[in-house]
Design a protein around this motif. Sequence first.
Motif, PDB file in Angstrom:
ATOM      1  N   GLU A  74       0.830  -1.208   0.000  1.00 24.73           N
ATOM      2  CA  GLU A  74       0.000   0.000   0.000  1.00 24.73           C
ATOM      3  C   GLU A  74       0.861   1.254   0.000  1.00 24.73           C
ATOM      4  OE1 GLU A  74      -2.691  -0.274   3.269  1.00 24.73           O
ATOM      5  OE2 GLU A  74      -3.836  -1.900   2.372  1.00 24.73           O
ATOM      6  N   VAL A  75       1.931   1.240   0.785  1.00 29.72           N
ATOM      7  CA  VAL A  75       2.831   2.394   0.837  1.00 29.72           C
ATOM      8  C   VAL A  75       3.477   2.605  -0.532  1.00 29.72           C
ATOM      9  CG1 VAL A  75       5.014   3.213   1.819  1.00 29.72           C
ATOM     10  CG2 VAL A  75       3.266   2.257   3.312  1.00 29.72           C
ATOM     11  N   GLN A  76       3.906   1.510  -1.174  1.00 32.82           N
ATOM     12  CA  GLN A  76       4.526   1.632  -2.497  1.00 32.82           C
ATOM     13  C   GLN A  76       3.528   2.161  -3.523  1.00 32.82           C
ATOM     14  OE1 GLN A  76       5.937  -2.356  -3.065  1.00 32.82           O
ATOM     15  NE2 GLN A  76       7.908  -1.956  -2.083  1.00 32.82           N
ATOM     16  N   ARG A  77       2.290   1.687  -3.466  1.00 32.03           N
ATOM     17  CA  ARG A  77       1.264   2.179  -4.397  1.00 32.03           C
ATOM     18  C   ARG A  77       1.000   3.661  -4.182  1.00 32.03           C
ATOM     19  NH1 ARG A  77      -2.737  -2.825  -3.523  1.00 32.03           N
ATOM     20  NH2 ARG A  77      -1.694  -4.293  -4.875  1.00 32.03           N
ATOM     21  N   GLU A  78       0.926   4.062  -2.911  1.00 33.24           N
ATOM     22  CA  GLU A  78       0.663   5.468  -2.590  1.00 33.24           C
ATOM     23  C   GLU A  78       1.814   6.347  -3.084  1.00 33.24           C
ATOM     24  OE1 GLU A  78      -1.748   8.360  -1.702  1.00 33.24           O
ATOM     25  OE2 GLU A  78      -2.306   6.270  -1.404  1.00 33.24           O
ATOM     26  N   ALA A  83       3.768  10.278  -7.025  1.00 36.22           N
ATOM     27  CA  ALA A  83       4.721  10.647  -8.072  1.00 36.22           C
ATOM     28  C   ALA A  83       3.990  10.926  -9.379  1.00 36.22           C
ATOM     29  CB  ALA A  83       5.750   9.535  -8.265  1.00 36.22           C
ATOM     30  N   LYS A  84       2.975  10.122  -9.681  1.00 38.30           N
ATOM     31  CA  LYS A  84       2.206  10.313 -10.910  1.00 38.30           C
ATOM     32  C   LYS A  84       1.452  11.641 -10.875  1.00 38.30           C
ATOM     33  CE  LYS A  84       0.418   6.546 -12.818  1.00 38.30           C
ATOM     34  NZ  LYS A  84      -0.527   5.438 -13.104  1.00 38.30           N
ATOM     35  N   MET A  85       0.838  11.953  -9.724  1.00 35.37           N
ATOM     36  CA  MET A  85       0.099  13.211  -9.589  1.00 35.37           C
ATOM     37  C   MET A  85       1.040  14.407  -9.677  1.00 35.37           C
ATOM     38  SD  MET A  85      -3.078  12.641  -9.527  1.00 35.37           S
ATOM     39  CE  MET A  85      -3.662  14.237  -9.022  1.00 35.37           C
ATOM     40  N   GLU A  86       2.219  14.262  -9.089  1.00 40.21           N
ATOM     41  CA  GLU A  86       3.187  15.350  -9.139  1.00 40.21           C
ATOM     42  C   GLU A  86       3.620  15.605 -10.586  1.00 40.21           C
ATOM     43  OE1 GLU A  86       7.606  16.370  -7.374  1.00 40.21           O
ATOM     44  OE2 GLU A  86       6.354  14.889  -6.364  1.00 40.21           O
ATOM     45  N   LYS A  91       3.053  18.916 -15.548  1.00 37.62           N
ATOM     46  CA  LYS A  91       2.654  19.092 -16.943  1.00 37.62           C
ATOM     47  C   LYS A  91       1.605  20.186 -17.070  1.00 37.62           C
ATOM     48  CE  LYS A  91       3.518  14.550 -18.965  1.00 37.62           C
ATOM     49  NZ  LYS A  91       2.894  13.363 -19.589  1.00 37.62           N
ATOM     50  N   LYS A  92       0.622  20.200 -16.151  1.00 39.78           N
ATOM     51  CA  LYS A  92      -0.418  21.236 -16.176  1.00 39.78           C
ATOM     52  C   LYS A  92       0.202  22.608 -15.983  1.00 39.78           C
ATOM     53  CE  LYS A  92      -4.456  18.660 -14.595  1.00 39.78           C
ATOM     54  NZ  LYS A  92      -5.441  18.532 -13.499  1.00 39.78           N
ATOM     55  N   ALA A  93       1.138  22.699 -15.061  1.00 38.99           N
ATOM     56  CA  ALA A  93       1.772  23.980 -14.797  1.00 38.99           C
ATOM     57  C   ALA A  93       2.582  24.440 -16.008  1.00 38.99           C
ATOM     58  CB  ALA A  93       2.673  23.880 -13.576  1.00 38.99           C
ATOM     59  N   ALA A  94       3.233  23.499 -16.667  1.00 41.89           N
ATOM     60  CA  ALA A  94       4.012  23.852 -17.851  1.00 41.89           C
ATOM     61  C   ALA A  94       3.096  24.331 -18.974  1.00 41.89           C
ATOM     62  CB  ALA A  94       4.838  22.652 -18.309  1.00 41.89           C
ATOM     63  N   ALA A 117       1.298  20.038  -5.256  1.00 38.91           N
ATOM     64  CA  ALA A 117       1.943  18.831  -5.774  1.00 38.91           C
ATOM     65  C   ALA A 117       1.201  17.581  -5.320  1.00 38.91           C
ATOM     66  CB  ALA A 117       3.387  18.774  -5.318  1.00 38.91           C
ATOM     67  N   VAL A 118       0.523  17.656  -4.180  1.00 35.58           N
ATOM     68  CA  VAL A 118      -0.174  16.503  -3.635  1.00 35.58           C
ATOM     69  C   VAL A 118      -1.661  16.645  -3.945  1.00 35.58           C
ATOM     70  CG1 VAL A 118      -0.702  15.247  -1.516  1.00 35.58           C
ATOM     71  CG2 VAL A 118       1.517  16.356  -1.791  1.00 35.58           C
ATOM     72  N   PRO A 119      -2.297  15.603  -4.435  1.00 42.12           N
ATOM     73  CA  PRO A 119      -3.725  15.711  -4.751  1.00 42.12           C
ATOM     74  C   PRO A 119      -4.559  15.891  -3.489  1.00 42.12           C
ATOM     75  CG  PRO A 119      -3.017  13.434  -4.912  1.00 42.12           C
ATOM     76  CD  PRO A 119      -1.785  14.265  -4.683  1.00 42.12           C
ATOM     77  N   LEU A 120      -5.594  16.671  -3.615  1.00 43.88           N
ATOM     78  CA  LEU A 120      -6.484  16.893  -2.492  1.00 43.88           C
ATOM     79  C   LEU A 120      -7.420  15.691  -2.345  1.00 43.88           C
ATOM     80  CD1 LEU A 120      -7.393  20.615  -3.192  1.00 43.88           C
ATOM     81  CD2 LEU A 120      -5.745  19.737  -1.552  1.00 43.88           C
ATOM     82  N   PRO A 121      -7.825  15.364  -1.113  1.00 41.58           N
ATOM     83  CA  PRO A 121      -8.724  14.220  -0.945  1.00 41.58           C
ATOM     84  C   PRO A 121     -10.083  14.518  -1.565  1.00 41.58           C
ATOM     85  CG  PRO A 121      -8.422  15.358   1.135  1.00 41.58           C
ATOM     86  CD  PRO A 121      -7.468  15.981   0.160  1.00 41.58           C
ATOM     87  N   GLU A 122     -10.697  13.456  -2.101  1.00 45.20           N
ATOM     88  CA  GLU A 122     -12.002  13.619  -2.715  1.00 45.20           C
ATOM     89  C   GLU A 122     -13.072  13.796  -1.639  1.00 45.20           C
ATOM     90  OE1 GLU A 122     -12.874  10.459  -5.358  1.00 45.20           O
ATOM     91  OE2 GLU A 122     -10.935  10.599  -6.368  1.00 45.20           O
TER      92      GLU A 122
END
Length: 159
Positions: A74-78, A83-86, A91-94, A117-122
Amino acid sequence: MPIRLIGTLIVAALAAVFTGFNLNNKCDVWLFNTFSDVPVAFTIIISLMAGVIITLPFTMGRRLTRAEKIKLREVQREEKRAAKMEKKNKKKAAKASAAAPASSPAESAVAVEAEPAVPLPEPAVEVAEPVPVPESEDKLFMAESPFAAEEEKKDTKSE
């Protein structure tokens, strides 16, 4: 338990028979010195014990329990998600900085850092309870099966 005991006794008996038949067979062994006329059975037993002694330290380590493995996954997935969200946010910022021309490089750097950089919780989704439908309206929304006429005939015959 009795099967293990029987298996151990069979292995011990086979080892004893093997040793008895090979007592007269001798060989020369070189281990930084030449030992001559060493029984073959003794050589095999010594090599087996050396293998056990060498492998023992590798088996003594603490193994991860199933719960620890799941938690580690779970920690590795998170970490991968973060990293993917960052990467996505970069890319969005660029794109945003390329779309809106900045007057100086300092302003474009500020615009890139402003994005989180970190996604907000839904937000939590609340499920509404179903509204009760009166029986007369309920029949309007029910789809009739192609065999409804046959079923009605059977019901009338049984009555």
